[in-house]
Write a protein that holds these residues in place. Structure first.
Motif, PDB file in Angstrom:
ATOM      1  N   ASP A 112      72.466  32.007  60.875  1.00  7.73           N
ATOM      2  CA  ASP A 112      73.302  32.042  61.947  1.00  7.73           C
ATOM      3  C   ASP A 112      72.876  33.373  63.341  1.00  7.73           C
ATOM      4  OD1 ASP A 112      73.993  31.077  60.271  1.00  7.73           O
ATOM      5  OD2 ASP A 112      74.942  32.873  59.098  1.00  7.73           O
ATOM      6  N   ASP A 113      71.534  33.312  63.006  1.00  3.18           N
ATOM      7  CA  ASP A 113      71.138  34.607  64.271  1.00  3.18           C
ATOM      8  C   ASP A 113      70.863  34.173  65.468  1.00  3.18           C
ATOM      9  OD1 ASP A 113      69.234  34.055  63.002  1.00  3.18           O
ATOM     10  OD2 ASP A 113      68.400  35.973  62.604  1.00  3.18           O
ATOM     11  N   ASP A 114      70.492  32.678  65.026  1.00  3.70           N
ATOM     12  CA  ASP A 114      69.732  32.122  66.630  1.00  3.70           C
ATOM     13  C   ASP A 114      70.195  30.846  66.576  1.00  3.70           C
ATOM     14  OD1 ASP A 114      68.165  30.945  64.599  1.00  3.70           O
ATOM     15  OD2 ASP A 114      66.392  32.503  65.759  1.00  3.70           O
ATOM     16  N   GLY A 115      71.154  30.249  65.660  1.00  2.35           N
ATOM     17  CA  GLY A 115      70.822  28.828  65.351  1.00  2.35           C
ATOM     18  C   GLY A 115      69.717  28.362  65.278  1.00  2.35           C
ATOM     19  N   VAL A 116      68.692  28.490  65.659  1.00  3.16           N
ATOM     20  CA  VAL A 116      67.645  27.710  64.732  1.00  3.16           C
ATOM     21  C   VAL A 116      67.942  26.351  63.746  1.00  3.16           C
ATOM     22  CG1 VAL A 116      65.113  27.411  63.603  1.00  3.16           C
ATOM     23  CG2 VAL A 116      65.982  29.136  65.948  1.00  3.16           C
ATOM     24  N   VAL A 117      67.346  25.316  63.955  1.00  2.00           N
ATOM     25  CA  VAL A 117      67.075  24.515  63.200  1.00  2.00           C
ATOM     26  C   VAL A 117      66.205  24.577  62.271  1.00  2.00           C
ATOM     27  CG1 VAL A 117      68.494  21.830  61.993  1.00  2.00           C
ATOM     28  CG2 VAL A 117      69.465  23.219  64.355  1.00  2.00           C
ATOM     29  N   GLN A 118      66.536  24.601  60.774  1.00  2.00           N
ATOM     30  CA  GLN A 118      64.821  23.845  59.949  1.00  2.00           C
ATOM     31  C   GLN A 118      64.791  23.116  58.560  1.00  2.00           C
ATOM     32  OE1 GLN A 118      63.614  27.901  57.538  1.00  2.00           O
ATOM     33  NE2 GLN A 118      61.571  27.161  58.117  1.00  2.00           N
ATOM     34  N   ASN A 119      64.301  22.307  58.815  1.00  2.00           N
ATOM     35  CA  ASN A 119      63.815  22.062  57.404  1.00  2.00           C
ATOM     36  C   ASN A 119      63.763  22.463  56.511  1.00  2.00           C
ATOM     37  OD1 ASN A 119      64.971  19.502  58.252  1.00  2.00           O
ATOM     38  ND2 ASN A 119      63.526  17.969  59.150  1.00  2.00           N
ATOM     39  N   THR A 120      63.877  23.229  55.288  1.00  2.00           N
ATOM     40  CA  THR A 120      63.530  23.774  53.712  1.00  2.00           C
ATOM     41  C   THR A 120      64.196  23.436  52.747  1.00  2.00           C
ATOM     42  OG1 THR A 120      63.640  25.990  53.757  1.00  2.00           O
ATOM     43  CG2 THR A 120      65.460  25.166  53.888  1.00  2.00           C
ATOM     44  N   LYS A 121      63.139  23.814  51.767  1.00  2.50           N
ATOM     45  CA  LYS A 121      63.700  23.516  50.120  1.00  2.50           C
ATOM     46  C   LYS A 121      64.588  24.352  49.597  1.00  2.50           C
ATOM     47  CE  LYS A 121      60.768  20.497  49.858  1.00  2.50           C
ATOM     48  NZ  LYS A 121      60.916  18.383  50.135  1.00  2.50           N
ATOM     49  N   THR A 122      65.561  24.093  48.804  1.00  5.79           N
ATOM     50  CA  THR A 122      66.418  24.626  48.231  1.00  5.79           C
ATOM     51  C   THR A 122      65.874  26.075  47.305  1.00  5.79           C
ATOM     52  OG1 THR A 122      65.784  23.645  46.091  1.00  5.79           O
ATOM     53  CG2 THR A 122      68.150  23.205  47.352  1.00  5.79           C
ATOM     54  N   GLY A 123      64.484  26.037  46.737  1.00  8.52           N
ATOM     55  CA  GLY A 123      63.729  26.802  46.328  1.00  8.52           C
ATOM     56  C   GLY A 123      63.694  27.766  47.086  1.00  8.52           C
ATOM     57  N   ARG A 124      63.834  27.477  48.510  1.00  9.88           N
ATOM     58  CA  ARG A 124      63.556  28.918  49.203  1.00  9.88           C
ATOM     59  C   ARG A 124      64.928  29.433  49.644  1.00  9.88           C
ATOM     60  NH1 ARG A 124      58.546  29.652  51.236  1.00  9.88           N
ATOM     61  NH2 ARG A 124      59.306  30.717  53.984  1.00  9.88           N
ATOM     62  N   CYS A 125      65.870  29.376  49.069  1.00 12.41           N
ATOM     63  CA  CYS A 125      67.271  29.469  49.648  1.00 12.41           C
ATOM     64  C   CYS A 125      67.825  30.392  48.180  1.00 12.41           C
ATOM     65  CB  CYS A 125      67.813  28.404  50.565  1.00 12.41           C
ATOM     66  SG  CYS A 125      67.748  27.683  51.773  1.00 12.41           S
ATOM     67  N   ARG A 126      69.085  31.084  48.734  1.00 18.71           N
ATOM     68  CA  ARG A 126      70.117  31.666  47.519  1.00 18.71           C
ATOM     69  C   ARG A 126      71.334  32.535  48.095  1.00 18.71           C
ATOM     70  NH1 ARG A 126      66.775  38.236  48.091  1.00 18.71           N
ATOM     71  NH2 ARG A 126      68.044  38.511  50.737  1.00 18.71           N
ATOM     72  N   THR A 127      71.752  32.981  47.467  1.00 17.36           N
ATOM     73  CA  THR A 127      72.823  32.870  48.109  1.00 17.36           C
ATOM     74  C   THR A 127      73.498  33.823  47.098  1.00 17.36           C
ATOM     75  OG1 THR A 127      75.612  31.321  48.322  1.00 17.36           O
ATOM     76  CG2 THR A 127      74.503  30.793  46.425  1.00 17.36           C
ATOM     77  N   ARG A 128      74.954  34.450  47.976  1.00 13.16           N
ATOM     78  CA  ARG A 128      75.901  35.478  46.667  1.00 13.16           C
ATOM     79  C   ARG A 128      76.533  34.528  45.751  1.00 13.16           C
ATOM     80  NH1 ARG A 128      74.506  40.225  47.254  1.00 13.16           N
ATOM     81  NH2 ARG A 128      73.477  40.589  49.146  1.00 13.16           N
TER      82      ARG A 128
END
Length: 128
Positions: A112-128
Motif C-alpha cells: 500500500d505505501d509504495d505500490g511495489v508488487v511482490q510474490n510471497t507466501k501465505t506464511g509471510r503474511c497476516r491479517t486482523r
C-alpha cells in the motif's frame, strides 16, 4: 496437507472463497486464520488435530500451536483481501492480495505505501 485443505486452497487459488462458519466448526484439515502466541493478528495455518475445545494448528510458516477453536476462523483470503506481509527488511507492511497461485500458498501482493508488487507466501503474511 489433507485432501480437504488441498481442495480449499485450490478453490481459493482460482478466486472462489469458502463461506466462513462458526469458529467451533473447525475440523482436521481445515485451513484457518488464527492468532499466534497472544498476537492480535491472524496467521494462516491448517488444523492438525482436535481435542475437545482445543485445536492444534500448523501455521503456514511451520510453527505449531494448540489453542481454543473459538479463537480461529476459516481462511478467507482472496484477491482484494487486505493483509500485512513481511518484507525483506524484517518489517511488516500493509498490502493487498492481487492473486493466489494454484498451490494456494503463493501470493502476489501490492504494498500500500509504495505500490511495489511482490510474490510471497501465505506464511509471510497476516491479517486482523
Amino acid at each position: 496437507m489433507t485432501f480437504s485443505s488441498s481442495i480449499s486452497k485450490g478453490l481459493l487459488a482460482i478466486g472462489l472463497c469458502l463461506t466462513p462458519v462458526a469458529a467451533s466448526a473447525q475440523n482436521v484439515g481445515d485451513w484457518v486464520l488464527s492468532p499466534y502466541q497472544g498476537s492480535s493478528m491472524l496467521f494462516p495455518g491448517v488444523v492438525e488435530s482436535r481435542s475437545g475445545p482445543n485445536i492444534t494448528i500448523r501455521f503456514d510458516d511451520g510453527d505449531v500451536e494448540t489453542r481454543p477453536a473459538s479463537t480461529v476462523r476459516l481462511y478467507n483470503w482472496k484477491a482484494g483481501s487486505k493483509v500485512s506481509c513481511l518484507w525483506t527488511d524484517g518489517n511488516w507492511y500493509h498490502a493487498t492480495i492481487l492473486s493466489a497461485g494454484a498451490d494456494g500458498y503463493s501470493l502476489r501482493v501490492r504494498y500500500d505505501d509504495d505500490g511495489v508488487v511482490q510474490n510471497t507466501k501465505t506464511g509471510r503474511c497476516r491479517t486482523r
